[in-house]
Scaffold this active site. Structure first.
Site, short mmCIF file in Angstrom:
data_model
loop_
_atom_site.label_atom_id
_atom_site.label_comp_id
_atom_site.label_asym_id
_atom_site.label_seq_id
_atom_site.Cartn_x
_atom_site.Cartn_y
_atom_site.Cartn_z
CE LYS A 1 -3.91 -2.25 0.36
NZ LYS A 1 -4.89 -2.29 -0.74
CG HIS B 1 -9.50 -6.67 -5.87
ND1 HIS B 1 -10.44 -6.82 -4.87
CD2 HIS B 1 -8.50 -5.92 -5.34
CE1 HIS B 1 -10.04 -6.18 -3.79
NE2 HIS B 1 -8.87 -5.63 -4.04
#
Length: 388
Positions: A174, A304
């Site tokens: 991230k 995903h």
């Protein structure tokens, strides 16, 4: 008589339940602090007693509403219908839930039924669902992923080294710390651990267009495979402008729910790696259509999250990117399955079990059952920054 269906393929009953399962460690991104996963289990029974189980999941927000929509409005539509009429059933479920909203909660509710119907058809055929939809492989590569923006840099490095030691060859982290320098230092530290191996970056819709371009230009020195969700997923036009000048390919799709939205992204040139989420688009039936849409534009499909459902569809799409394995996110990681696929040495062996290949541990789930009156206090991501 031709055109009639045998009694053992007609739907007799359904059941919907929801469970709020605490994560062993919180997931923190630029957008969310996730302490629980909500799993909505859907069971469909045929007149002969054969049962199929599907599921939908949320990151701890909205699952109770998903279950209510599924139980009160969608499930009754299936009674008496033939399990093999899957295209007709999917379209009726989607059409009936379109008015309150074609994506989001509605798509997640449709997904649970869609997966249960596929599980039933696999059981009736004696085949894994991946074979029903055209799988030509028995294993898939995965990439190591984690929701880890809150971790200190030292903890991030330790986590990444653990993924590498476990045999992974591809990694995602991230980004989106308030200060660019923090992101740059963290990416550099991870790059030092993994060397030249593939690295993906995910901002979870953190930036406005100008900041997105500035950040991506800075991140480019680390040669990321893609920049995932740099901006709000609703803003297709800004993504098209960004993709045209970005030095890093753009990936997105986890917050996009319909084939029409995906088509607008593809047609506008706003995306390079297409990331439909099986649950958020309404299940396997719709995911395959979106993947084929992407293939028509020669895009790479990268499913995903949702490991257990993603491996089923990825196996049937030639050239699919390795499947995302989010640390702590699988059913086995959460301790709620008796049997499900488990990655090992960066790969995952695909089950030959008829149906979807998942057996839930009902005893483990039961303490986390959520009722319609459950209330939830959502966590603030900033409260977790700097933790190990």
């Amino acid at each position: 008589m031709r055109g009639q269906h045998p009694a053992n393929t007609r739907i007799a009953a359904f059941d919907v339940s929801v469970f709020r399962v605490p994560l062993a460690k919180p997931w923190v991104s630029a957008a969310h602090a996730i302490t629980h996963h909500e799993h909505i289990l859907v069971e469909i029974s045929l007149e002969d007693g054969t049962t199929g189980t599907g599921w939908s999941s949320t990151m701890g927000n909205g699952g109770i509403a998903v279950a209510a929509l599924a139980r009160s409005y969608l499930g009754p539509m299936l009674i008496g219908r033939d399990v093999h009429d899957h295209e007709a059933l999917w379209n009726e479920l989607w059409r009936r839930s379109h008015q309150p909203g074609p994506g989001g909660i509605a798509a997640l509710a449709v997904a649970g039924f869609d997966l249960a119907l596929w599980d039933l058809r696999g059981r009736l055929a004696g085949l894994p669902v991946r074979k029903l939809i055209g799988s030509a492989t028995d294993s898939l590569e995965v990439y190591a992923s984690a929701v880890n923006l809150h971790l200190s840099e030292a903890a991030l490095v330790e986590q990444t080294r653990g993924f590498l030691d476990a045999g992974n060859r591809l990694f995602k982290i991230k980004v989106g710390r308030p200060e660019l320098e923090d992101d740059m230092s963290r990416i550099a530290a991870v790059r030092e651990v993994i060397g030249s191996r593939p690295l993906m970056l995910d901002a979870n819709q953190r930036f406005k267009p100008g900041e997105a371009l500035r950040r991506i230009q800075a991140y480019a020195r680390f040669d990321p495979v893609w920049m995932e969700e740099p901006m709000a997923s609703d803003d297709i036009e800004s993504h098209a402008r960004l993709a045209a000048v970005s030095p890093v390919p753009i990936a997105l799709g986890e917050e996009v729910s319909t084939r029409y939205e995906f088509w607008r992204y593809v047609a506008s040139g706003g995306v390079h790696y297409l990331q439909p989420n099986v649950l958020k688009v309404g299940g396997i039936t719709e995911w395959l259509k979106i993947a084929h849409l992407g293939n028509c534009a020669n895009l790479t499909i990268a499913p995903h999250g949702t490991l257990e459902s993603s491996i089923i569809v990825a196996a049937a799409i030639p050239g699919c990117y390795p499947v995302e394995n989010i640390d702590g996110g699988s059913f086995m990681d959460q301790g709620i399955a008796e049997f499900s696929a488990v990655p090992k040495d960066g790969r995952i062996a695909l089950s030959d079990m008829p149906g979807l290949g998942v057996v839930f541990d009902r005893a483990a789930l039961e303490p986390f059952r959520a009722g319609s009156d459950t209330t939830v206090r959502l966590a603030d991501p900033a409260a977790f920054y700097g933790q190990d």
